[in-house]
Design a protein around this motif. Structure first.
Motif, PDB file in Angstrom:
ATOM      1  N   SER A 318      78.600  39.759 -61.090  1.00  0.00           N
ATOM      2  CA  SER A 318      78.388  38.110 -61.504  1.00  0.00           C
ATOM      3  C   SER A 318      77.039  37.589 -61.103  1.00  0.00           C
ATOM      4  CB  SER A 318      79.585  37.620 -61.271  1.00  0.00           C
ATOM      5  OG  SER A 318      79.365  36.196 -61.877  1.00  0.00           O
ATOM      6  N   THR A 322      75.384  39.445 -64.523  1.00  0.00           N
ATOM      7  CA  THR A 322      76.282  39.788 -65.615  1.00  0.00           C
ATOM      8  C   THR A 322      76.779  38.520 -66.335  1.00  0.00           C
ATOM      9  OG1 THR A 322      76.569  41.643 -64.292  1.00  0.00           O
ATOM     10  CG2 THR A 322      77.809  41.528 -66.153  1.00  0.00           C
ATOM     11  N   LEU A 323      76.716  38.553 -67.586  1.00  0.00           N
ATOM     12  CA  LEU A 323      77.354  37.475 -68.216  1.00  0.00           C
ATOM     13  C   LEU A 323      78.901  37.707 -68.193  1.00  0.00           C
ATOM     14  CD1 LEU A 323      75.142  36.974 -71.507  1.00  0.00           C
ATOM     15  CD2 LEU A 323      75.202  35.571 -69.386  1.00  0.00           C
ATOM     16  N   PRO A 324      79.611  36.455 -68.313  1.00  0.00           N
ATOM     17  CA  PRO A 324      81.065  36.595 -68.134  1.00  0.00           C
ATOM     18  C   PRO A 324      81.424  37.490 -69.207  1.00  0.00           C
ATOM     19  CG  PRO A 324      80.542  34.339 -67.898  1.00  0.00           C
ATOM     20  CD  PRO A 324      79.102  35.125 -68.080  1.00  0.00           C
ATOM     21  N   LYS A 326      80.263  39.882 -70.666  1.00  0.00           N
ATOM     22  CA  LYS A 326      80.276  41.554 -70.300  1.00  0.00           C
ATOM     23  C   LYS A 326      81.163  41.828 -69.290  1.00  0.00           C
ATOM     24  CE  LYS A 326      75.525  42.532 -72.014  1.00  0.00           C
ATOM     25  NZ  LYS A 326      74.120  42.818 -71.828  1.00  0.00           N
ATOM     26  N   LYS A 407      86.395  35.116 -65.798  1.00  0.00           N
ATOM     27  CA  LYS A 407      86.569  33.744 -65.335  1.00  0.00           C
ATOM     28  C   LYS A 407      86.270  33.337 -63.911  1.00  0.00           C
ATOM     29  CE  LYS A 407      88.840  31.962 -69.417  1.00  0.00           C
ATOM     30  NZ  LYS A 407      90.183  31.393 -70.007  1.00  0.00           N
ATOM     31  N   GLN A 409      84.681  32.891 -60.216  1.00  0.00           N
ATOM     32  CA  GLN A 409      83.673  32.287 -59.739  1.00  0.00           C
ATOM     33  C   GLN A 409      82.919  33.344 -59.027  1.00  0.00           C
ATOM     34  OE1 GLN A 409      82.082  29.393 -60.724  1.00  0.00           O
ATOM     35  NE2 GLN A 409      83.664  29.432 -62.522  1.00  0.00           N
ATOM     36  N   PRO A 410      81.696  33.420 -58.947  1.00  0.00           N
ATOM     37  CA  PRO A 410      81.346  34.541 -58.016  1.00  0.00           C
ATOM     38  C   PRO A 410      81.224  34.014 -56.603  1.00  0.00           C
ATOM     39  CG  PRO A 410      79.239  33.465 -59.396  1.00  0.00           C
ATOM     40  CD  PRO A 410      80.816  33.089 -60.129  1.00  0.00           C
ATOM     41  N   VAL A 411      81.072  32.697 -56.289  1.00  0.00           N
ATOM     42  CA  VAL A 411      80.983  32.468 -54.906  1.00  0.00           C
ATOM     43  C   VAL A 411      82.507  32.807 -54.412  1.00  0.00           C
ATOM     44  CG1 VAL A 411      81.706  30.056 -55.265  1.00  0.00           C
ATOM     45  CG2 VAL A 411      80.179  30.402 -53.525  1.00  0.00           C
TER      46      VAL A 411
ATOM     47  N   ASN B  51      74.192  30.107 -51.300  1.00  0.00           N
ATOM     48  CA  ASN B  51      74.896  29.945 -52.712  1.00  0.00           C
ATOM     49  C   ASN B  51      74.450  28.780 -53.393  1.00  0.00           C
ATOM     50  OD1 ASN B  51      76.532  32.082 -51.814  1.00  0.00           O
ATOM     51  ND2 ASN B  51      78.097  30.990 -51.079  1.00  0.00           N
ATOM     52  N   LEU B  56      75.276  30.121 -57.299  1.00  0.00           N
ATOM     53  CA  LEU B  56      76.535  30.702 -57.209  1.00  0.00           C
ATOM     54  C   LEU B  56      77.373  29.497 -57.035  1.00  0.00           C
ATOM     55  CD1 LEU B  56      75.579  33.452 -55.019  1.00  0.00           C
ATOM     56  CD2 LEU B  56      76.095  33.583 -57.537  1.00  0.00           C
ATOM     57  N   ASN B  76      78.768  28.141 -66.418  1.00  0.00           N
ATOM     58  CA  ASN B  76      78.798  29.464 -65.806  1.00  0.00           C
ATOM     59  C   ASN B  76      77.779  30.613 -66.593  1.00  0.00           C
ATOM     60  OD1 ASN B  76      80.911  28.743 -63.925  1.00  0.00           O
ATOM     61  ND2 ASN B  76      82.609  29.710 -64.985  1.00  0.00           N
ATOM     62  N   ALA B  80      74.617  32.196 -64.893  1.00  0.00           N
ATOM     63  CA  ALA B  80      74.523  33.784 -64.938  1.00  0.00           C
ATOM     64  C   ALA B  80      73.001  34.268 -65.381  1.00  0.00           C
ATOM     65  CB  ALA B  80      75.549  34.433 -65.618  1.00  0.00           C
ATOM     66  N   ARG B  83      70.253  33.401 -63.063  1.00  0.00           N
ATOM     67  CA  ARG B  83      70.277  34.276 -62.045  1.00  0.00           C
ATOM     68  C   ARG B  83      69.775  35.831 -62.414  1.00  0.00           C
ATOM     69  NH1 ARG B  83      75.655  32.396 -61.034  1.00  0.00           N
ATOM     70  NH2 ARG B  83      76.360  34.080 -61.827  1.00  0.00           N
ATOM     71  N   TYR B 108      71.259  49.056 -63.233  1.00  0.00           N
ATOM     72  CA  TYR B 108      72.392  48.172 -63.749  1.00  0.00           C
ATOM     73  C   TYR B 108      71.871  46.814 -64.237  1.00  0.00           C
ATOM     74  CZ  TYR B 108      76.631  45.305 -64.087  1.00  0.00           C
ATOM     75  OH  TYR B 108      77.684  44.384 -64.641  1.00  0.00           O
ATOM     76  N   MET B 112      72.503  45.894 -67.893  1.00  0.00           N
ATOM     77  CA  MET B 112      73.497  44.877 -68.448  1.00  0.00           C
ATOM     78  C   MET B 112      73.111  43.177 -68.273  1.00  0.00           C
ATOM     79  SD  MET B 112      76.225  46.844 -68.836  1.00  0.00           S
ATOM     80  CE  MET B 112      77.609  45.911 -68.637  1.00  0.00           C
ATOM     81  N   VAL B 113      72.110  42.952 -67.876  1.00  0.00           N
ATOM     82  CA  VAL B 113      71.550  41.694 -67.359  1.00  0.00           C
ATOM     83  C   VAL B 113      70.107  41.526 -68.490  1.00  0.00           C
ATOM     84  CG1 VAL B 113      70.706  40.081 -66.044  1.00  0.00           C
ATOM     85  CG2 VAL B 113      72.406  41.544 -65.359  1.00  0.00           C
TER      86      VAL B 113
END
Lengths: 417, 230
Positions: A318, A322-324, A326, A407, A409-411, B51, B56, B76, B80, B83, B108, B112-113
């Motif tokens: 994340s 990477t989008l949620p 995906k 869903k 949160q990456p943190v 962060n 993040l 979110n 993403a 980032r 990756y 994927m991004v």
């Protein structure tokens, strides 16, 4: 998408034992459904076949109101010559769906061996028509039949087993039938016992057979009259379709009260076996529900564990962008792949098991039917429906864990140890 | 122009009924192509600061600008995307995907991004794997690599998307001293070669000396800014 599935498959292989155990559970479930369906559906088809091919036919036509008083075998609800011609026309018109049909007169009579008398239910038939409509009927008749299209001749009677036994009658013995005709007067007819017939379910049957011309003499029927038409379909799978078709056709004929002149019933409406067939269907549904529960619980469990164990990994992918959606697909693909792989393996083992059961030639007895070979089979549509159930449930059960992962949160996920 | 701008940043965490202030009124500007270190004891706010810069986390108050964009109020999904386009990350625990080889781990983010086409992807991956000196290990899975090698793969993964800024939270914490120095040297080299801005946190005083600019944090405040002579 290819890469999502590559990662999904590798993640499944990462926890080999867990994946194997889950997959095995699903495979066992699928094999159980296939074997149970294969055996029970074959058993049901065999029983239905036995009933339709040796007694009822697939469909029956009567004069309106006959079936509700069928226990009395009323003669005043006979179909007259005009009605027979109308039916002939319709039945011949649908020759592509109808293989054969037979006209019958069903009536009650007293049977005497000159010493004792008992009541009997008789079905008067034209043997060639009857043999075409109910080809298994002759197999229930004991003794040699020279020509199946002449299994009952004029001047002869086929007696049910228990009546023959009770009155100590055998082939060649003379009996007298006494019956009321529809005007209420009584008539008698002397006949010779030709054969004994076994009941389908046991020795309790009181149904005998006579030639339709003898019935007309006994019942003083002048001209052509019947009270039942038994219809055999070319494809029993088209029962509902043909039933609807004939219902429409018959609705054009009305009686003096402007109500439908005829009534049409399927074998299921007339046979006491139909609730048993429904129970078999219910059992198959129950086994499928068990399979759904197995797939749902096992995949939900394995995917929840998978998400929990990979929290920091989810955080990392994340974080790098990477989008949620995906991340959701990554986990859904795992559940889907597990479902698909288990389905393929389960189907192969299930079908192979049915093949081995057929190869082993298991025999069993059911009521009067002895030494019946268990011939299992499963239709491609059943295999497809089982496969779809498993795959859809696998996807549904991975949805909740996948949503949880997407869903995150990456943190918070990166903080997870 | 500043690549990173933090204006009056505060961050509070709620721990039960207790409110903990992790960052207090942080003012900070980091220019492009710099090699910056946040140093301080555990709990000083280094990771929280990284962060926030890395989109993040969100500040309790104040504004964070990265590459001229206000990133505080990102959803979110937008965060993403941002980032993926502008930032690279190196983690203390490497955080490589264990089911992918070194090559595939670097690949990756491109698949994927960023959806980079096949031929360009291969060229970029090999370029960065070569740059971090791990090209000969490209087919190995993370479990077959040493800590230093894993972190090299992580550096390549962070750089392969050509980010403006790479954030590294304690990138040497799980490495022995020699490997730690090699990784910092590698990051320094990458910063020079690819003109990428690096911000890393550490509490190792020997490592921190490798940075151009050192921010010392204590109790959520920047106590000192030191510019190290080249």
């Amino acid at each position: 998408m290819k890469n999502i599935f590559k990662i999904a498959i590798r993640n499944l292989l990462r926890y080999k034992r867990r994946t194997l155990m889950t997959s095995l559970l699903i495979v066992i479930g699928i094999v159980l459904v296939i074997v149970f369906s294969g055996v029970s559906v074959s058993f049901k088809s065999m029983m239905i076949g036995s009933i339709t091919d040796s007694m009822l036919g697939h469909l029956q036509i009567h004069k309106k109101g006959y079936v509700s008083s069928i226990d009395n075998l009323p003669l005043h609800l006979n179909i007259n010559e005009k009605g027979i011609k109308q039916l002939d026309k319709i039945l011949e018109k649908h020759g592509d769906a109808i293989e054969a049909y037979s006209y019958r007169i069903k009536f009650g009579a007293m049977l005497s061996n000159f010493q004792e008398t008992t009541n009997i239910r008789l079905t008067a038939v034209e043997p060639q028509m009857e043999n075409a409509a109910c080809p298994q009927l002759v197999k229930r008749i004991k003794g040699d039949i020279q020509d199946v299209n002449k299994f009952i001749e004029q001047g002869k009677i086929i007696l049910p087993e228990n009546i023959a036994k009770g009155l100590k009658l055998k082939g060649g013995d003379e009996v007298v039938l006494v019956a009321n005709n529809k005007d209420g007067s009584v008539n008698g007819l002397s006949l010779k016992v030709s054969n004994i017939i076994e009941g389908i379910m046991g020795p309790s049957g009181r149904d005998g057979f006579v030639h339709i011309d003898d019935a007309k003499i006994l019942l003083r029927i002048h001209g052509n009259e019947i009270n039942e038409v038994s219809i055999r379909l070319k494809n029993p799978g088209h029962l509902d379709r043909t039933n609807n078709l004939l219902t429409d056709e018959l609705s054009q004929f009305t009686n003096k009260q402007d109500k439908p002149a005829f009534e049409l019933h399927t074998w299921a409406d007339l046979s006491p076996f139909s609730p048993i067939a429904a129970i078999v269907d219910l059992l198959i549904i129950t086994v499928k529900m068990v399979l759904i529960a197995i797939v749902l619980i096992s995949i939900l469990n394995v995917m929840m564990m998978s998400v929990y164990e990979r929290v920091s990994e989810i955080g990392a992918i994340s974080a790098i962008g990477t989008l949620p959606s995906k991340i959701l697909w990554l986990f859904m693909a795992e559940g889907f792949s597990l479902g698909v792989i288990s389905t393929i393996v389960g189907n192969v083992i299930g079908v192979l098991t049915l093949f081995l059961i057929n190869l082993a030639e298991f025999h069993f007895s059911f009521s009067r039917m002895k030494n019946i070979q268990l011939e299992t089979s499963i239709s491609p549509s059943d295999l497809i429906s089982v496969s779809l159930i498993v795959i859809i449930i696998a996807v549904i059960s991975s949805l909740q864990p996948a949503l949880k992962a997407s869903k995150m949160q990456p943190v918070d996920a990166l903080r997870h140890v | 122009m500043s690549l990173v701008q933090l204006k009056q940043i505060s961050k509070n965490y709620q721990m039960g009924e207790l409110s903990v202030q992790a960052l207090k009124d942080i003012e900070l500007e980091i220019s492009e192509q710099s090699f910056v270190s946040f140093v301080g004891p555990s709990g000083s706010g280094k990771t929280t600061l990284l962060n926030l810069i890395g989109c993040l986390d969100k500040p309790s108050s104040g504004n964070v600008f990265v590459n001229g964009t206000l990133v505080n109020n990102f959803s979110n999904k937008t965060a993403a995307q941002f980032r993926g386009e502008h930032l690279g990350f190196i983690f203390q625990n490497f955080n490589l995907l264990p089911v992918l080889t070194a090559y595939e781990n670097v690949e990756y983010p491109l698949i994927m991004v960023q959806n980079i086409p096949g031929a360009e992807r291969k060229e970029r991956i090999m370029h960065y794997l070569d740059a971090v000196g791990i090209a000969d290990q490209k087919d190995k899975f993370p479990s077959q690599l040493s800590g230093g090698q894993k972190q090299r793969v992580a550096v390549a993964r962070a750089l392969v998307t050509d980010p403006k800024l790479v954030l590294a939270d304690e990138p040497t914490a799980n490495l022995d001293h020699a490997s730690a120095f090699k990784i910092i040297e590698l990051m320094r080299q990458m910063q020079r070669d690819f003109k990428t801005t690096f911000i890393f946190s550490t509490h190792d005083p020997k490592i921190v000396k490798e940075a151009e600019i050192i921010y010392t944090l204590e109790d959520g405040k920047i106590m000192d800014k030191e510019i190290v002579a080249a």
